[in-house]
Design a protein around this motif. Structure first.
Motif, PDB file in Angstrom:
ATOM      1  N   LEU A  59       0.833  -1.073   0.190  1.00  0.00           N
ATOM      2  CA  LEU A  59       0.054  -0.087   0.135  1.00  0.00           C
ATOM      3  C   LEU A  59       0.829   1.201   0.122  1.00  0.00           C
ATOM      4  O   LEU A  59       0.507   2.263  -0.439  1.00  0.00           O
ATOM      5  N   ARG A  60       2.045   1.289   0.565  1.00  0.00           N
ATOM      6  CA  ARG A  60       2.972   2.474   0.390  1.00  0.00           C
ATOM      7  C   ARG A  60       3.223   2.785  -0.956  1.00  0.00           C
ATOM      8  O   ARG A  60       3.543   3.915  -0.994  1.00  0.00           O
ATOM      9  N   TYR A  81      -9.815   4.807  -5.929  1.00  0.00           N
ATOM     10  CA  TYR A  81      -9.233   5.386  -4.789  1.00  0.00           C
ATOM     11  C   TYR A  81      -7.951   5.877  -5.003  1.00  0.00           C
ATOM     12  O   TYR A  81      -7.149   5.345  -5.743  1.00  0.00           O
ATOM     13  N   LYS A  82      -7.901   7.292  -4.655  1.00  0.00           N
ATOM     14  CA  LYS A  82      -6.476   7.966  -5.030  1.00  0.00           C
ATOM     15  C   LYS A  82      -6.144   8.147  -3.482  1.00  0.00           C
ATOM     16  O   LYS A  82      -6.453   8.771  -2.666  1.00  0.00           O
ATOM     17  N   LYS A  83      -4.715   7.642  -3.338  1.00  0.00           N
ATOM     18  CA  LYS A  83      -3.993   7.721  -1.933  1.00  0.00           C
ATOM     19  C   LYS A  83      -3.616   9.105  -1.775  1.00  0.00           C
ATOM     20  O   LYS A  83      -3.402   9.404  -0.508  1.00  0.00           O
ATOM     21  N   GLU A  84      -3.141  10.110  -2.522  1.00  0.00           N
ATOM     22  CA  GLU A  84      -2.693  11.314  -2.305  1.00  0.00           C
ATOM     23  C   GLU A  84      -3.717  12.060  -1.635  1.00  0.00           C
ATOM     24  O   GLU A  84      -3.334  12.857  -0.647  1.00  0.00           O
ATOM     25  N   ASN A  86      -6.738  10.674  -0.592  1.00  0.00           N
ATOM     26  CA  ASN A  86      -7.330   9.577   0.331  1.00  0.00           C
ATOM     27  C   ASN A  86      -8.910   9.878  -0.241  1.00  0.00           C
ATOM     28  O   ASN A  86     -10.014  10.152   0.686  1.00  0.00           O
ATOM     29  N   THR A  88     -12.200   8.342  -2.475  1.00  0.00           N
ATOM     30  CA  THR A  88     -12.951   7.265  -3.293  1.00  0.00           C
ATOM     31  C   THR A  88     -14.094   7.925  -4.244  1.00  0.00           C
ATOM     32  O   THR A  88     -14.440   8.878  -3.996  1.00  0.00           O
ATOM     33  N   ASP A 105      -7.762   2.557   1.862  1.00  0.00           N
ATOM     34  CA  ASP A 105      -6.391   2.821   2.344  1.00  0.00           C
ATOM     35  C   ASP A 105      -5.854   1.774   3.223  1.00  0.00           C
ATOM     36  O   ASP A 105      -4.675   1.515   3.368  1.00  0.00           O
ATOM     37  N   SER A 108      -7.174  -2.846  -0.404  1.00  0.00           N
ATOM     38  CA  SER A 108      -7.904  -2.496  -1.897  1.00  0.00           C
ATOM     39  C   SER A 108      -8.490  -3.553  -2.656  1.00  0.00           C
ATOM     40  O   SER A 108      -9.102  -3.453  -3.710  1.00  0.00           O
ATOM     41  N   THR A 129       1.380   2.354  -9.531  1.00  0.00           N
ATOM     42  CA  THR A 129       2.448   2.630  -8.609  1.00  0.00           C
ATOM     43  C   THR A 129       3.613   3.374  -9.260  1.00  0.00           C
ATOM     44  O   THR A 129       3.496   3.591 -10.674  1.00  0.00           O
TER      45      THR A 129
END
Length: 271
Positions: A59-60, A81-84, A86, A88, A105, A108, A129
């Motif tokens: 996930l990192r 889902y966009k990590k930057e 957070n 959805t 987060d 997934s 990624t």
């Protein structure tokens, strides 16, 4: 090992495992198997809880995770889902049973609770990624175990039915002989009812119906009612008795009337 037996073994494993999806190995409370990246043709029993796993990416390292869901007769659904940020987002997703396993987060993977015939379709998880994009697709085929029953009909035939199975079951008879008819009835949910009729003439007093299906095989036997050959059904016997009684009554009535009118004519002649 034959292909049907291998598939049945996979389905048994699907129903017996319990864990979570880790390290590229999907394991759920009712469902487990090992997947590689790419597209997978996956049979799943109806009414279980299924988890579809993303490629095993830490996930990192995740930037964006997207699930594309294409179900028959419905517009394509996208869960992202966009990590930057957070954040959805969902587009054209109307099926409430298909959700994230937990917060995107944290996990997934996608879950279906429980699986239904309407969940037949294609599911693809795409992970973006810094090292590139990775995907895993599932061609999900929902299997429904048919309800099997066997009975003797009024016209001295054995009738075997495999009701609402998916895909359609196959029916054979023991001992082998001529089959009068095999019919398939298709239902709106994708299931099929198969009906096979076998004549009893020329067979022994007992026949066996064998139903083959991807979810497992089943055999039922029925013994011919010996009275069926001579007397027919109870309703038919009752009709014959009533017909005979009515005929006798009519004959007696006509005879009595004839004798009565003969006497009247005789009296008139005497007078």
């Amino acid at each position: 090992m034959s292909a049907p037996r291998l598939l049945i073994s996979i389905i048994i494993m699907v129903s017996a495992s319990s864990s979570s999806c880790m390290g590229g190995k999907q394991m759920t409370q009712n469902y487990s198997t090992i997947f590689a990246e790419g597209n997978i043709s996956q049979p799943v029993l109806m009414d279980i809880n299924a988890v579809l796993c993303c490629p095993p990416i830490a996930l990192r390292n995740l930037i964006i995770i997207t699930w594309e869901i294409i179900l028959r007769g419905q517009p394509s659904c996208t869960k992202a889902y966009k990590k930057e940020t957070n954040e959805t987002k969902e587009t054209n997703c109307t099926v409430e049973r298909i959700t994230w396993v937990s917060r995107p987060d944290q996990n997934s993977d996608l879950q279906i609770r429980p699986v239904d015939t309407t969940h037949d379709g294609y599911y693809r998880g795409i992970v973006v990624t810094p090292d590139g994009n990775f995907h895993r697709g599932y061609h999900l085929q929902v299997l429904v175990t048919p309800e099997v029953n066997l009975f003797q009909s009024r016209n001295i035939t054995a009738v075997c039915k495999a009701v609402t199975g998916k895909p359609a079951a196959q029916i054979s008879w023991i001992p082998e002989g001529s089959i009068l008819a095999t019919k398939q009835e298709y239902w709106g949910n994708g299931t099929v009812t198969v009906k096979s009729t076998c004549p009893w003439e020329g067979h022994k007093s007992t026949v066996t119906c064998h139903v083959s299906h991807l979810t497992g095989n089943k055999s039922l036997s029925v013994k011919l009612n010996s009275g069926l050959r001579t007397s027919g059904s109870p309703a038919l016997s009752l009709l014959i008795i009533l017909y005979v009684k009515l005929s006798l009554f009519v004959v007696i009535l006509v005879t009595t009337g004839f004798v009565f009118f003969q006497r009247i004519n005789h009296v008139r002649k005497v007078l």
